[in-house]
Design an enzyme around this catalytic site. Structure first.
Site, PDB file in Angstrom:
ATOM      1  N   ASP A 103      35.588 -15.087 -27.063  1.00  0.00           N
ATOM      2  CA  ASP A 103      36.649 -16.084 -26.891  1.00  0.00           C
ATOM      3  C   ASP A 103      36.080 -17.477 -26.631  1.00  0.00           C
ATOM      4  OD1 ASP A 103      36.053 -14.678 -24.185  1.00  0.00           O
ATOM      5  OD2 ASP A 103      36.820 -16.661 -23.670  1.00  0.00           O
ATOM      6  N   TYR A 126      26.789 -21.788 -25.448  1.00  0.00           N
ATOM      7  CA  TYR A 126      27.001 -20.372 -25.809  1.00  0.00           C
ATOM      8  C   TYR A 126      28.073 -20.274 -26.903  1.00  0.00           C
ATOM      9  CZ  TYR A 126      28.569 -15.497 -25.294  1.00  0.00           C
ATOM     10  OH  TYR A 126      28.942 -14.206 -25.535  1.00  0.00           O
TER      11      TYR A 126
HETATM   12  N1  LIG Z   1      29.964  -9.342 -22.231  1.00  0.00           N
HETATM   13  C1  LIG Z   1      31.059  -9.986 -22.630  1.00  0.00           C
HETATM   14  O1  LIG Z   1      31.964 -10.329 -21.826  1.00  0.00           O
HETATM   15  C2  LIG Z   1      31.273 -10.292 -24.073  1.00  0.00           C
HETATM   16  C3  LIG Z   1      32.503 -10.743 -24.461  1.00  0.00           C
HETATM   17  C4  LIG Z   1      32.704 -11.027 -25.784  1.00  0.00           C
HETATM   18  C5  LIG Z   1      31.670 -10.876 -26.691  1.00  0.00           C
HETATM   19  N2  LIG Z   1      30.458 -10.465 -26.291  1.00  0.00           N
HETATM   20  C6  LIG Z   1      29.397 -10.374 -27.320  1.00  0.00           C
HETATM   21  O2  LIG Z   1      29.014  -9.019 -27.483  1.00  0.00           O
HETATM   22  C7  LIG Z   1      27.622  -8.938 -27.794  1.00  0.00           C
HETATM   23  C8  LIG Z   1      26.923  -8.002 -26.828  1.00  0.00           C
HETATM   24  O3  LIG Z   1      27.248  -8.401 -25.500  1.00  0.00           O
HETATM   25  P1  LIG Z   1      26.686  -7.604 -24.237  1.00  0.00           P
HETATM   26  O4  LIG Z   1      27.624  -7.852 -23.130  1.00  0.00           O
HETATM   27  O5  LIG Z   1      26.326  -6.213 -24.636  1.00  0.00           O
HETATM   28  O6  LIG Z   1      25.346  -8.462 -23.981  1.00  0.00           O
HETATM   29  P2  LIG Z   1      24.036  -8.065 -23.186  1.00  0.00           P
HETATM   30  O7  LIG Z   1      24.312  -6.965 -22.236  1.00  0.00           O
HETATM   31  O8  LIG Z   1      23.464  -9.359 -22.696  1.00  0.00           O
HETATM   32  O9  LIG Z   1      23.101  -7.470 -24.345  1.00  0.00           O
HETATM   33  C9  LIG Z   1      22.475  -8.267 -25.309  1.00  0.00           C
HETATM   34  C10 LIG Z   1      21.190  -7.562 -25.694  1.00  0.00           C
HETATM   35  O10 LIG Z   1      20.521  -8.332 -26.698  1.00  0.00           O
HETATM   36  C11 LIG Z   1      19.141  -8.385 -26.362  1.00  0.00           C
HETATM   37  N3  LIG Z   1      18.483  -9.515 -26.996  1.00  0.00           N
HETATM   38  C12 LIG Z   1      18.384 -10.795 -26.556  1.00  0.00           C
HETATM   39  N4  LIG Z   1      17.654 -11.516 -27.408  1.00  0.00           N
HETATM   40  C13 LIG Z   1      17.269 -10.684 -28.411  1.00  0.00           C
HETATM   41  C14 LIG Z   1      16.486 -10.850 -29.574  1.00  0.00           C
HETATM   42  N5  LIG Z   1      15.924 -12.033 -29.891  1.00  0.00           N
HETATM   43  N6  LIG Z   1      16.291  -9.786 -30.392  1.00  0.00           N
HETATM   44  C15 LIG Z   1      16.828  -8.577 -30.080  1.00  0.00           C
HETATM   45  N7  LIG Z   1      17.584  -8.350 -28.983  1.00  0.00           N
HETATM   46  C16 LIG Z   1      17.795  -9.400 -28.164  1.00  0.00           C
HETATM   47  C17 LIG Z   1      19.161  -8.493 -24.856  1.00  0.00           C
HETATM   48  O11 LIG Z   1      17.896  -8.238 -24.290  1.00  0.00           O
HETATM   49  P3  LIG Z   1      17.514  -8.987 -22.902  1.00  0.00           P
HETATM   50  O12 LIG Z   1      18.543  -8.542 -21.888  1.00  0.00           O
HETATM   51  O13 LIG Z   1      16.134  -8.484 -22.641  1.00  0.00           O
HETATM   52  O14 LIG Z   1      17.586 -10.454 -23.178  1.00  0.00           O
HETATM   53  C18 LIG Z   1      20.205  -7.448 -24.502  1.00  0.00           C
HETATM   54  O15 LIG Z   1      19.649  -6.150 -24.442  1.00  0.00           O
HETATM   55  C19 LIG Z   1      27.108 -10.389 -27.772  1.00  0.00           C
HETATM   56  O16 LIG Z   1      27.125 -10.877 -29.081  1.00  0.00           O
HETATM   57  C20 LIG Z   1      28.138 -11.133 -26.957  1.00  0.00           C
HETATM   58  O17 LIG Z   1      28.216 -12.483 -27.351  1.00  0.00           O
HETATM   59  C21 LIG Z   1      30.225 -10.137 -24.996  1.00  0.00           C
END
Ligand SMILES: NC(=O)c1ccc[n+]([C@@H]2O[C@H](COP(=O)([O-])OP(=O)(O)OC[C@H]3O[C@@H](n4cnc5c(N)ncnc54)[C@H](OP(=O)(O)O)[C@@H]3O)[C@@H](O)[C@H]2O)c1
Length: 284
Positions: A103, A126
């Site tokens: 969002d 972001y």
């Molecule tokens: N959480 C929310 O509220 C939310 C809401 C809407 C959309 N999203 C989207 O959903 C997706 C996943 O979110 P999430 O909450 O699962 O995020 P997350 O827990 O931060 O997971 C992201 C993962 O990507 C890894 N990563 C970072 N840089 C990387 C790279 N260069 N190559 C490969 N892996 C890499 C991170 O590793 P490290 O931790 O070691 O950096 C982490 O394991 C994202 O696109 C986010 O924008 C999230």
């Protein structure tokens, strides 16, 4: 058997997808930063060409909003160029592509849920980097699902786990007074992703749990369902540091899901109940 590549598999949503998928139906390639950095174009292409997945799900991102403000180049490298690299390889091997988005591509200035057709206007690094990622996905793939969600919690650092930790340590909890959103469990988000990838209904989706609430009501419900207590206070968003400064109004309307009328997201309360108590009766 479908071959599915989950990039960013160690994060909240990658973990949840692994928890809800049926390993008898899918062969899964899990990669995170240590195995395969999505910013390394040639390595990403090589991995895709060797393994030839039918579906690529991009859960990899820099999601720490404060870090994105401090290091915009890192944010754009991972959130935009990383998505581009995976899109290029998806197109090359003919895979369907799922891009997780947010969002934060909207400015959060209005008081009405945003549909997939509303104009984007990100206010944070972001949000800008995630929108750039969406644009690359549209430019380089055709068979894509761009799935925007909101206030996601699962295994990892998120609002639910921070509230529980503060309650356990008898620390008061301060929340932004103006923030309104739709809390969505990573597992329910994983379920809709696994549903959509079996269809040909490509495009951009808003996928959040039904209903909306303030941060304060969200915190109260977390405490109530977990049987914990804590002192809760609200302050203006502007007085919190940038890591807590998100769009004030983050409510997404699951408009496309509603009009294609094939998948019903649960209410945010039922979803939170499953996460905190294991009661999944809403799925029956
Ligand atoms: N959480 C929310 O509220 C939310 C809401 C809407 C959309 N999203 C989207 O959903 C997706 C996943 O979110 P999430 O909450 O699962 O995020 P997350 O827990 O931060 O997971 C992201 C993962 O990507 C890894 N990563 C970072 N840089 C990387 C790279 N260069 N190559 C490969 N892996 C890499 C991170 O590793 P490290 O931790 O070691 O950096 C982490 O394991 C994202 O696109 C986010 O924008 C999230």
């Amino acid at each position: 058997m479908l071959k599915v590549w989950i990039a960013g598999s160690a994060g909240q949503i990658g973990t949840a997808i692994n928890q809800v998928l049926d390993p008898m139906e899918m062969e899964v390639f899990n990669t995170d930063k240590n195995e395969l950095d999505i910013t390394q174009t040639d390595e990403v292409l090589r991995f895709g060409e060797i393994n030839r997945p039918n579906i690529i799900i991009n859960c990899a991102a820099i999601t720490d909003t404060a870090l994105c403000e401090q290091e915009p180049e890192l944010a754009f490298r991972v959130n935009a160029l990383g998505a581009r690299n995976l899109s290029i390889v998806a197109n090359k091997v003919g895979a369907k592509f799922v891009q997780l988005s947010t969002d934060d591509v909207f400015d959060g200035q209005r008081q009405q849920p945003y549909t997939e057709f509303d104009l984007t206007n990100p206010r944070t690094v972001y949000g800008c980097s995630k929108l750039a990622g969406e644009h690359y996905v549209k430019e380089f793939t055709q068979k894509h699902f761009i799935i925007r969600s909101n206030w996601v919690y699962g295994q990892g650092n998120n609002f639910v786990n921070r509230v529980l930790e503060a309650a356990d340590q008898n620390r008061p909890i301060t929340v932004a007074a103006e923030q309104t959103g739709s809390p969505t469990s990573a597992q329910d988000l994983a379920r809709i992703i696994l549903y959509l990838i079996r269809t040909n209904e490509y495009g951009t989706y808003h996928a959040t749990c039904k209903g909306m609430c303030s941060r304060l009501d969200f915190a109260k419900e977390i405490l109530r369902l977990s049987g914990k207590t804590a002192e809760l206070t609200t302050v203006p968003s502007s007085s919190l540091d940038v890591s807590e400064t998100r769009p004030d109004y983050s409510v997404l309307d699951n408009f496309i899901l509603r009009i294609i009328d094939v998948y019903d997201m649960p209410s945010w309360q039922d979803s939170l109940k499953e996460y905190l108590t294991g009661d999944a009766s809403h799925l029956a």
